[in-house]
Design an enzyme around this catalytic site. Structure first.
Site, PDB file in Angstrom:
ATOM      1  CB  CYS A   1      -6.844 -41.183 -10.348  1.00  0.00           C
ATOM      2  SG  CYS A   1      -6.057 -42.687 -10.328  1.00  0.00           S
TER       3      CYS A   1
ATOM      4  NE  ARG B   1       0.613 -40.064 -14.659  1.00  0.00           N
ATOM      5  CZ  ARG B   1       2.192 -39.780 -14.126  1.00  0.00           C
ATOM      6  NH1 ARG B   1       2.812 -39.032 -14.462  1.00  0.00           N
ATOM      7  NH2 ARG B   1       2.214 -40.981 -13.221  1.00  0.00           N
TER       8      ARG B   1
ATOM      9  CB  SER C   1       1.669 -45.524 -11.997  1.00  0.00           C
ATOM     10  OG  SER C   1       1.462 -45.208 -13.194  1.00  0.00           O
TER      11      SER C   1
ATOM     12  CG  ASP D   1      -2.001 -47.684 -13.044  1.00  0.00           C
ATOM     13  OD1 ASP D   1      -2.762 -48.979 -13.590  1.00  0.00           O
ATOM     14  OD2 ASP D   1      -2.387 -46.525 -12.817  1.00  0.00           O
TER      15      ASP D   1
ATOM     16  N   GLY E   1     -17.201 -46.150 -16.756  1.00  0.00           N
ATOM     17  CA  GLY E   1     -16.177 -45.964 -17.567  1.00  0.00           C
ATOM     18  C   GLY E   1     -15.036 -46.984 -17.395  1.00  0.00           C
TER      19      GLY E   1
ATOM     20  N   GLY F   1     -14.371 -47.962 -13.730  1.00  0.00           N
ATOM     21  CA  GLY F   1     -15.717 -48.391 -13.101  1.00  0.00           C
ATOM     22  C   GLY F   1     -15.987 -50.022 -13.852  1.00  0.00           C
TER      23      GLY F   1
END
Length: 411
Positions: free
Chosen positions: A58, A60, A113, A118, A195, A198
């Site tokens: 999300c 890069r 990040s 992260d 995933g 999720g």
């Protein structure tokens, strides 16, 4: 079949875009899913690329690899994106050699990040490298580099507080919910996507909103069923998505579809709803935010939310950078030895031939004598390696090694 590039730092590049110069909509044009990655793998030889991997998250999209120049990598990447190479080049950063390797260390540690520290990035990095490796596109240089990057990330995670607090998109999403909604058990929460993000989102929801009515929907219903059983959640078919969108008051979207799964026409009532789109490209049509009583938060907005632990994590940066320097130095030591290994091998072969000739002339076949010669060969080659690393002079030290060996066997 293309000829493999020499395993030299000068042939190693990274080209990428990230949140610093491009918004979520733009990054979405260059996001790569598994199907696109497979097509890129298949066409890589046509672009003169023999070893590479793509990191698409999300934050890069980056391509790391060996090529004659970075254009080969960007053309390969953009061959399967909705965005074009010209736009990518305008937004992209390109790094080469040592700078490219150091960039990967910082990315793997979460230092680059949008959410500092992260910890989801390292799982995404492992997955990207494995995909290329399974298809034969990771050379020994990139494998060794990735091993050192993973080691640095693990050391930083275990010996610093860089990953304390809200350090992932999924965790930040749940923290946002805690700050903006009541904690009662009447919420109907829908999670779309099973995933990595999720899955982590579901786990965090169970920890903080365990009494809520949580339903999981995923393209693969079997995968949704397994995760739902593991976490004691409800699950439903993608065919029922529209119905669950309307009955849920909190919706979290974490899928990798190339087009939005959720649009304004999916909502029929005017009930109050909070929607968090954790996807890149966006999987909720921005037009949804115009609906009455609907609040839509995308991943960029979420990452800018107040973070009480940010200052504490920033104070850990010097420790993290020191670990990266040490691991980077270890990798460069390996690289220098790898560069000179053909020279060392050639010298070792020459010295071995010399001592065999000596044994033939003296007609000595005693094992102890052979062991003595072999030990001297190893010692001379090791000494030569140290001198080459220090002086960067192959030819001079090759002759010196032969002379040193001759003196040693004469004694």
């Amino acid at each position: 079949m293309i000829v493999a590039h020499p395993l030299m730092l000068t042939n190693f590049f990274v080209a990428g875009i990230n949140y610093k110069k491009s918004d979520g909509e733009m990054r979405g044009r260059f996001a790569i899913n598994t199907d696109q990655y497979s097509k890129i793998i298949n066409s890589a030889p046509d672009y003169g690329v023999d070893s590479f991997f793509i990191l698409s998250t999300c934050n890069r999209t980056e391509i790391y690899g060996f090529a004659d120049n970075p254009d080969c990598l960007t053309e390969l990447l953009c061959s399967q994106t909705t965005g074009d190479k010209r736009t990518f080049t305008q937004l992209a950063y390109v790094k080469n050699g040592r700078d490219a390797a150091e960039h990967l260390f910082k990315v793997g540690a979460g230092l680059d990040s949008q959410i500092l520290g992260d910890y989801e990035i390292i799982g995404q990095l492992k997955k990207a490298i494995k995909f290329s490796s399974d298809n034969g596109f990771i050379n020994p240089f990139m494998q060794r580099l990735s091993d050192h990057v993973l080691q640095a990330s693990k050391l930083i995670k275990n010996s610093t507080d860089l990953s304390s607090g809200s350090v992932s998109v999924s965790f930040t999403a749940v923290q946002y919910l805690k700050q903006h909604i009541s904690s009662n058990s009447k919420h109907k929460i829908l999670v779309i996507g099973a995933g990595k993000i999720g899955r982590n989102t579901c786990k965090n929801l169970v920890d903080y909103f365990g009494e809520a009515d949580i339903t999981l929907i995923n393209r693969s219903m079997d995968r949704a069923a397994v995760l739902a059983a593991e976490l004691d959640l409800n699950y439903a078919s993608m065919d029922d998505l529209s119905a669950y969108l309307n009955i849920s008051d909190i919706i979290l979207v974490a899928t990798s579809a190339l087009q939005p799964l959720v649009s304004a026409k999916d909502f029929q009532g005017t009930e109050k709803k909070l929607i968090l789109d954790l996807s890149i490209p966006y999987n909720v049509d921005p037009a949804v935010s115009a609906l009455p009583n609907v609040t839509l938060i995308n991943v960029d907005e979420l990452s800018k939310a107040t973070d009480e632990n940010l200052q504490k994590r920033r104070s850990e940066l010097p420790k993290a950078l020191a670990i990266i320097r040490d691991c980077m130095a270890d990798f460069l030591d390996w690289y220098e030895m790898h560069k000179i290994s053909p020279v060392l091998k050639a010298v070792k072969t020459t010295l071995s031939d010399i001592y065999r000739q000596q044994l033939a002339v003296t007609k000595k076949t005693d094992k102890a004598v052979s062991y003595k010669y072999e030990t001297k060969v190893q010692a001379v080659v090791k000494n030569m390696a140290c001198k080459i690393k220090h002086d960067k002079n192959y030819g001079c030290h090759s002759l010196e090694a032969i002379n040193e060996f001759m003196r040693a066997v004469a004694n």
